[in-house]
Scaffold this motif. Structure first.
Motif, PDB file in Angstrom:
ATOM      1  N   ASN A 299       0.833  -1.211   0.000  1.00  0.00           N
ATOM      2  CA  ASN A 299       0.000   0.000   0.000  1.00  0.00           C
ATOM      3  C   ASN A 299       0.869   1.263   0.000  1.00  0.00           C
ATOM      4  N   CYS A 300       1.869   1.265  -0.885  1.00  0.00           N
ATOM      5  CA  CYS A 300       2.769   2.408  -0.930  1.00  0.00           C
ATOM      6  C   CYS A 300       3.535   2.410  -2.248  1.00  0.00           C
ATOM      7  N   TYR A 301       4.252   3.519  -2.482  1.00  0.00           N
ATOM      8  CA  TYR A 301       5.226   3.569  -3.566  1.00  0.00           C
ATOM      9  C   TYR A 301       6.473   4.270  -3.062  1.00  0.00           C
ATOM     10  N   GLY A 302       7.597   3.946  -3.694  1.00  0.00           N
ATOM     11  CA  GLY A 302       8.861   4.543  -3.308  1.00  0.00           C
ATOM     12  C   GLY A 302       9.507   5.241  -4.486  1.00  0.00           C
ATOM     13  N   ILE A 303      10.316   6.253  -4.193  1.00  0.00           N
ATOM     14  CA  ILE A 303      11.049   7.002  -5.216  1.00  0.00           C
ATOM     15  C   ILE A 303      12.528   6.984  -4.855  1.00  0.00           C
ATOM     16  N   TRP A 304      13.365   6.623  -5.837  1.00  0.00           N
ATOM     17  CA  TRP A 304      14.816   6.558  -5.639  1.00  0.00           C
ATOM     18  C   TRP A 304      15.514   7.495  -6.618  1.00  0.00           C
ATOM     19  N   HIS A 305      16.657   8.015  -6.215  1.00  0.00           N
ATOM     20  CA  HIS A 305      17.571   8.707  -7.121  1.00  0.00           C
ATOM     21  C   HIS A 305      18.442   7.647  -7.769  1.00  0.00           C
ATOM     22  N   GLU A 306      18.415   7.559  -9.092  1.00  0.00           N
ATOM     23  CA  GLU A 306      19.067   6.437  -9.770  1.00  0.00           C
ATOM     24  C   GLU A 306      20.589   6.452  -9.609  1.00  0.00           C
ATOM     25  N   ALA A 307      21.200   7.598  -9.772  1.00  0.00           N
ATOM     26  CA  ALA A 307      22.658   7.650  -9.749  1.00  0.00           C
ATOM     27  C   ALA A 307      23.217   7.257  -8.382  1.00  0.00           C
ATOM     28  N   SER A 308      22.608   7.730  -7.312  1.00  0.00           N
ATOM     29  CA  SER A 308      23.084   7.410  -5.960  1.00  0.00           C
ATOM     30  C   SER A 308      22.456   6.138  -5.420  1.00  0.00           C
ATOM     31  N   LEU A 317      -0.214   4.701  -0.491  1.00  0.00           N
ATOM     32  CA  LEU A 317      -1.241   4.675  -1.523  1.00  0.00           C
ATOM     33  C   LEU A 317      -1.890   3.301  -1.476  1.00  0.00           C
ATOM     34  N   VAL A 318      -3.155   3.265  -1.124  1.00  0.00           N
ATOM     35  CA  VAL A 318      -3.848   1.990  -0.976  1.00  0.00           C
ATOM     36  C   VAL A 318      -3.839   1.231  -2.303  1.00  0.00           C
ATOM     37  N   ASP A 319      -3.350  -0.018  -2.268  1.00  0.00           N
ATOM     38  CA  ASP A 319      -3.302  -0.878  -3.445  1.00  0.00           C
ATOM     39  C   ASP A 319      -2.596  -0.186  -4.614  1.00  0.00           C
ATOM     40  N   SER A 334      -4.142   3.100  -8.655  1.00  0.00           N
ATOM     41  CA  SER A 334      -4.331   2.227  -7.503  1.00  0.00           C
ATOM     42  C   SER A 334      -5.613   1.430  -7.659  1.00  0.00           C
ATOM     43  N   GLY A 335      -5.677   0.326  -6.930  1.00  0.00           N
ATOM     44  CA  GLY A 335      -6.874  -0.496  -6.928  1.00  0.00           C
ATOM     45  C   GLY A 335      -8.050   0.181  -6.252  1.00  0.00           C
ATOM     46  N   SER A 336      -7.793   1.265  -5.534  1.00  0.00           N
ATOM     47  CA  SER A 336      -8.867   2.034  -4.906  1.00  0.00           C
ATOM     48  C   SER A 336      -9.393   3.130  -5.813  1.00  0.00           C
ATOM     49  N   GLY A 337      -8.824   3.260  -7.025  1.00  0.00           N
ATOM     50  CA  GLY A 337      -9.281   4.252  -7.973  1.00  0.00           C
ATOM     51  C   GLY A 337      -8.537   5.569  -7.917  1.00  0.00           C
ATOM     52  N   LYS A 338      -7.647   5.727  -6.969  1.00  0.00           N
ATOM     53  CA  LYS A 338      -6.878   6.961  -6.870  1.00  0.00           C
ATOM     54  C   LYS A 338      -5.890   7.046  -8.029  1.00  0.00           C
ATOM     55  N   VAL A 339      -5.780   8.238  -8.630  1.00  0.00           N
ATOM     56  CA  VAL A 339      -4.817   8.481  -9.700  1.00  0.00           C
ATOM     57  C   VAL A 339      -3.975   9.688  -9.300  1.00  0.00           C
ATOM     58  N   LEU A 340      -2.661   9.485  -9.233  1.00  0.00           N
ATOM     59  CA  LEU A 340      -1.749  10.536  -8.819  1.00  0.00           C
ATOM     60  C   LEU A 340      -0.909  11.019  -9.993  1.00  0.00           C
ATOM     61  N   THR A 341      -0.631  12.297 -10.018  1.00  0.00           N
ATOM     62  CA  THR A 341       0.389  12.866 -10.890  1.00  0.00           C
ATOM     63  C   THR A 341       1.546  13.274  -9.995  1.00  0.00           C
ATOM     64  N   VAL A 342       2.716  12.678 -10.232  1.00  0.00           N
ATOM     65  CA  VAL A 342       3.874  12.891  -9.368  1.00  0.00           C
ATOM     66  C   VAL A 342       4.994  13.494 -10.208  1.00  0.00           C
ATOM     67  N   ALA A 343       5.439  14.693  -9.819  1.00  0.00           N
ATOM     68  CA  ALA A 343       6.560  15.342 -10.503  1.00  0.00           C
ATOM     69  C   ALA A 343       7.834  15.030  -9.734  1.00  0.00           C
TER      70      ALA A 343
END
Length: 366
Positions: A299-308, A317-319, A334-343
């Protein structure tokens, strides 16, 4: 136990009438709002319906559905045809169907049923010229991996098979016009029950897309990390997401990067952070030097810096399910219908859609 032959008979009986019907018979326009029906298609993915069925859905950027094509069972991944307007939706493993459709008009081709003694693993990819479809398959009795090569014409005739690269392939991506990368999970299953967790041999393999020849194979030190979901980053590396098949309380790194001729490099996070993902990564996408990976089980997402390789953020974020790139930003579903725009790296806006999205989706070309 339901045998592969029995599943095929049941599926053929259920699909026989549909396969002979006009190509548009499975199409349902979504007319809940005038704006939705006039919107430009931006997203395609598999979903569950409110009545307990399954469909592949084409939606606007905010997730509002434009039309649906009914599926006979739960879908999983979707592939897009380069330079064309076709999409292929694949049944969830051990799957027995794949559905090709025109994502602009919504017209569906007759369903292609798995060959006798085979099952689909939920993913595939079109060739660079759009004329062939490479599909991850398995021999049902052994889980031996197969890449089925299908000509992209109605009926989807199989023209070749690539074998000899491992057990339990899952996602395949095209690294370049001549090269396939395949996440080989290494797990032999009966249905969805694993049978060989003590001896599993996962790997990331590269095949010549024209001949099926094995070009390269790399592994992780921990053989309990089943390599499953793949994406090509904006720097040309292959990102792979894993499912950990070890002890429930044990933390394990679940995302790695690979460049041909080098070892796999695992992304970084502490044990508590890895445990947030509940041992499973679904979808991965890279933009502007950052990588986002979703975990429906965590129930989540992660963001990484590729070079480091360092973790930048974990967001609930549920499902959490599909992720793709549109105009330099991530679209996350998501399976709950949520749609995110992430910059990148982590600026988020969101909207609510009525679609219960499955684990993967694709952003349609402009």
């Amino acid at each position: 136990m339901v045998t592969d032959t029995t599943r095929r008979k049941l599926l053929r009986a259920a699909l026989g009438a549909a396969a002979l019907a006009p190509m548009t018979s499975a199409l349902t326009a979504c007319s809940s709002t005038t704006s939705a029906t006039r919107a430009t298609p931006r997203i395609i993915g598999c979903s569950r319906t409110a009545k307990g069925g399954y469909a592949v859905v084409v939606a606007a950027q905010d997730g509002q559905p434009i039309y649906r094509v009914a599926l006979p069972g739960r879908g999983h991944g979707v592939a897009l045809q380069p330079g064309g307007t076709l999409a292929a939706a694949f049944s969830r493993r051990p799957g027995q169907y794949l559905q090709v459709m025109d994502y602009q008009s919504g017209e569906a081709w007759p369903i292609r049923v798995a060959d006798p003694g085979r099952h689909f693993y939920g993913h595939g990819v079109f060739s660079a010229d759009g004329q062939y479809l490479y599909v991850t398959e398995g021999i049902s009795t052994t889980s031996e991996g197969v890449i089925g090569v299908y000509q992209v014409v109605p009926g989807l005739p199989k023209v070749a098979e690539y074998t000899g690269f491992g057990i339990g392939p899952h996602e395949a991506v095209l690294v370049d016009a001549q090269t396939l990368a395949i996440g080989v999970g290494g797990v032999h299953t009966q249905g969805r029950t694993p049978l060989n967790l003590e001896t599993m041999q996962p790997a990331l393999v590269y095949l010549d897309a024209r001949t099926g020849a094995l070009l390269e194979q790399v592994t992780l030190a921990d053989k309990r990390l089943s390599i499953r979901h793949l994406s090509v980053t904006d720097t040309g590396e292959v990102a792979c997401g894993q499912q950990y098949r070890g002890e429930p309380e044990q933390a394990a790194p679940l995302v790695a990067l690979h460049r041909r001729g080098e070892p796999l490099r695992q992304l970084l996070a502490n044990d508590e952070q890895w445990l947030r993902f509940n041992h499973y990564i679904a979808s991965i996408a890279s933009v502007d030097g950052y990588l986002l990976a979703t975990s429906p089980r965590g129930n989540c997402y992660g963001i990484w810096h590729e070079a480091s390789r360092e973790l930048v953020d974990i967001r609930p974020l549920v499902d959490a399910s599909g992720v793709g790139i549109f105009q330099g930003e991530w679209l996350v579903g998501s399976g709950s219908g949520k749609v995110l725009t992430v910059a990148p790296p982590a600026q988020v806006t969101g909207s609510q859609s009525p679609v219960m999205w499955d684990n993967h989706w694709n952003v349609l070309p402009v």
